[in-house]
Design a protein around this motif. Structure first.
Motif, short mmCIF file in Angstrom:
data_model
loop_
_atom_site.label_atom_id
_atom_site.label_comp_id
_atom_site.label_asym_id
_atom_site.label_seq_id
_atom_site.Cartn_x
_atom_site.Cartn_y
_atom_site.Cartn_z
N THR A 134 2.75 -6.57 1.01
CA THR A 134 2.99 -6.58 2.46
C THR A 134 2.31 -5.42 3.17
OG1 THR A 134 5.18 -7.42 1.88
CG2 THR A 134 4.78 -6.89 4.20
N PHE A 135 2.43 -4.23 2.60
CA PHE A 135 1.97 -3.03 3.30
C PHE A 135 0.80 -2.39 2.55
CE2 PHE A 135 6.59 -3.49 3.99
CZ PHE A 135 6.54 -3.88 5.32
N CYS A 136 -0.35 -3.01 2.71
CA CYS A 136 -1.58 -2.52 2.11
C CYS A 136 -2.47 -2.02 3.24
CB CYS A 136 -2.26 -3.65 1.33
SG CYS A 136 -3.55 -3.12 0.19
N SER A 137 -3.01 -0.83 3.11
CA SER A 137 -3.72 -0.20 4.23
C SER A 137 -4.84 -1.06 4.79
CB SER A 137 -4.27 1.16 3.80
OG SER A 137 -5.18 1.02 2.72
N CYS A 138 -5.51 -1.83 3.93
CA CYS A 138 -6.61 -2.66 4.43
C CYS A 138 -6.10 -3.81 5.30
CB CYS A 138 -7.44 -3.20 3.28
SG CYS A 138 -6.56 -4.37 2.22
N LEU A 139 -4.82 -4.14 5.16
CA LEU A 139 -4.22 -5.22 5.96
C LEU A 139 -3.57 -4.68 7.23
CD1 LEU A 139 -2.50 -7.20 3.05
CD2 LEU A 139 -4.74 -7.63 4.07
N THR A 140 -3.08 -3.45 7.17
CA THR A 140 -2.35 -2.88 8.30
C THR A 140 -3.20 -1.97 9.18
OG1 THR A 140 -1.64 -0.92 7.07
CG2 THR A 140 -0.24 -2.89 6.90
N GLY A 141 -4.31 -1.46 8.62
CA GLY A 141 -5.14 -0.51 9.37
C GLY A 141 -4.54 0.88 9.44
N LYS A 142 -3.51 1.13 8.62
CA LYS A 142 -2.86 2.45 8.60
C LYS A 142 -2.81 2.95 7.16
CE LYS A 142 0.09 1.21 12.53
NZ LYS A 142 -0.71 1.95 13.52
N ARG A 143 -2.79 4.29 7.01
CA ARG A 143 -2.77 4.89 5.68
C ARG A 143 -1.64 5.91 5.58
NH1 ARG A 143 -6.29 8.23 4.08
NH2 ARG A 143 -6.65 7.60 1.93
N LYS A 144 -1.11 6.04 4.38
CA LYS A 144 -0.20 7.15 4.10
C LYS A 144 -1.03 8.45 4.12
CE LYS A 144 0.66 5.30 0.14
NZ LYS A 144 1.13 5.02 -1.24
N PRO A 145 -0.45 9.55 4.56
CA PRO A 145 0.94 9.74 4.95
C PRO A 145 1.20 9.66 6.45
CG PRO A 145 -0.09 11.87 4.64
CD PRO A 145 -1.17 10.84 4.40
N SER A 146 0.47 8.85 7.18
CA SER A 146 0.73 8.72 8.61
C SER A 146 2.13 8.15 8.84
CB SER A 146 -0.31 7.80 9.26
OG SER A 146 0.09 7.46 10.57
N PRO A 147 2.99 8.85 9.59
CA PRO A 147 4.33 8.33 9.86
C PRO A 147 4.31 6.94 10.51
CG PRO A 147 4.21 10.64 10.47
CD PRO A 147 2.80 10.20 10.17
N ASP A 148 3.25 6.65 11.24
CA ASP A 148 3.14 5.33 11.90
C ASP A 148 3.16 4.20 10.87
OD1 ASP A 148 3.04 6.49 14.37
OD2 ASP A 148 0.88 6.28 14.63
N PHE A 149 2.58 4.43 9.72
CA PHE A 149 2.56 3.42 8.66
C PHE A 149 3.99 3.11 8.20
CE2 PHE A 149 0.20 2.28 4.42
CZ PHE A 149 0.51 0.95 4.62
N TYR A 150 4.78 4.16 8.01
CA TYR A 150 6.15 4.00 7.55
C TYR A 150 7.01 3.33 8.63
CZ TYR A 150 4.66 7.35 3.98
OH TYR A 150 3.98 7.99 2.96
N ALA A 208 -15.95 7.52 3.74
CA ALA A 208 -16.31 6.13 3.48
C ALA A 208 -15.18 5.38 2.77
CB ALA A 208 -17.60 6.06 2.66
N TRP A 209 -14.59 6.00 1.74
CA TRP A 209 -13.55 5.30 0.99
C TRP A 209 -12.32 5.06 1.84
CZ3 TRP A 209 -13.36 2.35 -3.12
CH2 TRP A 209 -12.11 2.02 -3.65
N SER A 210 -11.90 6.06 2.63
CA SER A 210 -10.73 5.87 3.49
C SER A 210 -11.00 4.81 4.54
CB SER A 210 -10.30 7.20 4.13
OG SER A 210 -11.34 7.72 4.94
N GLU A 211 -12.23 4.74 5.04
CA GLU A 211 -12.59 3.68 5.99
C GLU A 211 -12.50 2.31 5.33
OE1 GLU A 211 -16.46 4.62 7.47
OE2 GLU A 211 -15.82 6.54 8.32
N PHE A 212 -12.92 2.25 4.07
CA PHE A 212 -12.83 1.01 3.30
C PHE A 212 -11.37 0.63 3.07
CE2 PHE A 212 -13.79 -1.13 -1.02
CZ PHE A 212 -14.03 -2.36 -0.42
N GLU A 213 -10.55 1.63 2.77
CA GLU A 213 -9.13 1.39 2.55
C GLU A 213 -8.45 0.84 3.80
OE1 GLU A 213 -7.49 4.40 -0.89
OE2 GLU A 213 -7.44 5.08 1.20
#
Length: 263
Positions: free
Chosen positions: A181-197, A97-102
């Motif tokens: 700029t790079f907040c997971s809730c804005l980008t739909g991606k989370r660390k440590p996914s290489p796609d985020f970087y 739930a929290w990661s989905e919220f993030e």
């Protein structure tokens, strides 16, 4: 192969223990600090204006701001749900739930419904108030951000956090120093996914080796290394200052706005 650099000028062949006194700079073996992190300026392709390098990407929780989760949040739930220990809290909360919220996949109302596996309700507004009361800068870090800003470095938050990042901003005004700029809730991606970087590098239009990524978690540092960024493992402000200086990052004394007005 990843190597660990000590503060001394020579390179160590073996990593040193990760203690508060040990050096925390990690980098990809193929990157060149002399060619990237020490370069004073580059030309931004989008604007044609001089652009000072490196670009600094900061994790927020437990790197800039104290994370209330492990200290204040258990106390919040223990007060309202007696005898709930930290272990019981971790075991009873919904696993995703929290990661989905993030990632912005659910809103805070859906979070409230899913937070506990058994669907029990809780005081969502009270939880938010508890978190806000606990947000504070980690000792010494705001001074470093101030120095970096006054030396004209480009800084961005690179964080896993939900829309509640706005609560952090409202209280601490991080945007005085960096962009969210790079907040997971804005980008739909989370660390440590290489796609985020990779998304960040593409957005910034810079070489990965021209980015210094700072985080308190080694898994996130390792992901940054995998795409070619320079990584700093955050331990405390004193170590961070020394690590940045070792890379040639300018940290001239910070002059606060009130001091500047007096002068």
């Amino acid at each position: 192969m990843v190597s660990l650099l000590p503060r001394a000028p020579c390179l160590a062949s073996l990593p040193k223990p990760a203690t508060a006194a040990s050096f925390s700079l990690w980098r990809p073996a193929m990157s060149s600090l002399s060619a990237t992190a020490h370069a004073p300026v580059a030309v931004g392709a989008a604007t044609g204006q001089p652009r000072k390098l490196p670009v600094l990407l900061f994790d927020v929780m437990d790197t800039i701001v104290r994370d209330p989760f492990y200290h204040h949040i258990p106390d919040f739930f223990q007060f309202r749900i007696p005898l709930m220990s930290m272990k019981e809290l971790l075991e009873s909360k919904h696993p995703t739930a929290w990661s989905e919220f993030e990632m912005g996949l659910i809103d805070e109302n859906e979070l409230a419904k899913k937070f506990f596996n058994d669907g029990r309700s809780f005081d969502l507004e009270g939880l938010k108030e508890c978190m806000v009361s606990a947000y504070e800068y980690i000792d010494g870090v705001e001074e470093i951000l101030c120095c970096l800003k006054q030396n004209n470095y480009e800084m961005h938050a690179f964080t896993n956090y939900p829309v509640w990042y706005q609560l952090v901003e409202n209280k601490l005004k991080l945007s005085k120093y960096l962009s969210w700029t790079f907040c997971s809730c804005l980008t739909g991606k989370r660390k440590p996914s290489p796609d985020f970087y990779l998304q960040a590098v593409d957005h910034l239009n810079v070489d990965p080796a021209s980015c210094i990524f700072i985080d308190d978690r080694m898994a996130n540092i390792e992901a940054a290394l995998s795409v070619g960024m320079v990584g700093l493992h955050f331990k405390n402000a004193e170590v961070l200052r020394k690590d940045l200086c070792s890379l040639g990052v300018e940290l001239a004394p910070c002059v606060h706005e009130d001091e500047a007005q007096v002068q």
